[in-house]
Scaffold this active site. Structure first.
Site, short mmCIF file in Angstrom:
data_model
loop_
_atom_site.label_atom_id
_atom_site.label_comp_id
_atom_site.label_asym_id
_atom_site.label_seq_id
_atom_site.Cartn_x
_atom_site.Cartn_y
_atom_site.Cartn_z
CB VAL A 121 -18.75 -18.82 21.30
CG1 VAL A 121 -18.12 -20.22 21.29
CG2 VAL A 121 -18.51 -18.13 19.82
CE1 TYR A 168 -19.01 -35.75 23.73
CE2 TYR A 168 -18.02 -37.40 22.21
CZ TYR A 168 -18.30 -36.01 22.49
OH TYR A 168 -17.73 -34.82 21.66
CE LYS A 196 -20.91 -33.55 20.89
NZ LYS A 196 -20.91 -32.11 21.02
#
Length: 294
Positions: free
Chosen positions: A10, A157, A161
């Site tokens: 992760v 942003y 995404k």
């Protein structure tokens, strides 16, 4: 040939974030979870809980290659789960929750955002795909509702995404011959420290959106209703461990209504809703008055 351990990597496991919650949840479920933090970033919160961690900067090719070499030795060349979570690295504190109107955006600053949010996951997949193929593993890309709807003040942003979502869609198809799954998480608002880094941002002087200066200030200082990062982590981990995870997994605050409208409403429904929610009529009236008086 069966293996005794499964390994999950992760990225972006700074204190108080989603990554920290994810590695804790994988560990709780018996997975050997490996965390990454930025070079020189505090890692005491990981060491205290016995989680294995390594330094990593996803924007740096040599850093990614170095991590791969270390993990190959640790996992004997297998990686069952890769979670690309390092989307808002503290390396770029000016970009954390970068909130700004599209026409007032600092493009050079946003270039760095794309380095983290888009090219970072691409770089990780480029170097770790062999280990994932060996394990017939799963790639988890942490996306956002911002990549689905035109949320006001979030053009940069949102764009990063959306790019990640579409990259993931193609990656899912291309990895299918190797039995590697790709899970895109469409995240709602999750309770982390991200918004705190943006509370002092203001519209630039002379902006066409100056009539919304107070609204903008209230927006960046808001305290939204969020989902607990531990609740979020539990759901994401559960989905990632399924034999056939969902291509897109929606979870977190507001995802229910957004998913419904995205599937069944007309495409410009968001224009109508956000125009009212963000008081864009103030901008229109000020613009018309200015033109009239010119």
């Amino acid at each position: 040939m069966s293996r005794d351990k499964k390994f999950a990597l992760v990225t972006g496991c700074g204190k108080g974030g989603i990554g920290e919650a994810l590695v804790q949840e994988y560990t709780r479920r018996g997975i050997f979870a490996i965390a990454t933090v930025l070079p020189n970033e505090n890692s005491d919160h990981l060491t205290a809980t016995g989680i294995t961690w390594f330094p990593l900067d996803v924007t740096n090719e040599e850093s990614v290659i170095s991590l791969k070499e270390k993990l190959s030795s640790l996992t004997d060349g297998y990686l069952d789960i890769l979670v690309n979570n390092a989307v808002m690295l503290t390396l770029y504190r000016d970009l954390l929750g970068y909130t700004m109107t599209a026409i007032d955006t600092d493009v050079e600053a946003v270039r760095r955002m794309f380095e983290v949010n888009v090219f970072g996951p691409m770089r990780m997949v480029r170097h770790f795909h062999g280990m994932l193929i060996e394990a017939a593993g799963t790639i988890v890309n942490i996306g956002s509702i911002g990549g689905v709807v035109p949320y006001m003040y979030g053009a940069s942003y949102n764009a990063s995404k959306a790019a990640l979502h579409h990259y993931s869609n193609t990656l899912r198809l291309e990895m299918s011959p190797f039995n590697v799954k790709v899970l895109t998480v469409i995240s709602g608002e999750v309770g982390t420290n991200i918004l705190k880094n943006d509370v002092h941002r203001e519209l630039p002087e002379g902006s066409y959106y100056e009539p919304l200066a107070d609204d903008f200030r209230n927006h960046v200082q808001r305290t939204p209703k969020t989902t607990s990062r531990f609740e979020y982590a539990s759901k994401v981990v559960s989905q990632s461990l399924r034999p056939s995870p969902a291509p897109w997994f929606w979870t977190g605050s507001a995802t229910g209504i957004i998913r419904f409208l995205d599937m069944f409403a007309w495409r410009t429904i968001w224009d109508f809703l956000f125009y009212r929610e963000f008081n864009l009529n103030k901008v229109r009236e000020a613009h018309l008055t200015k033109k009239k008086n010119a």
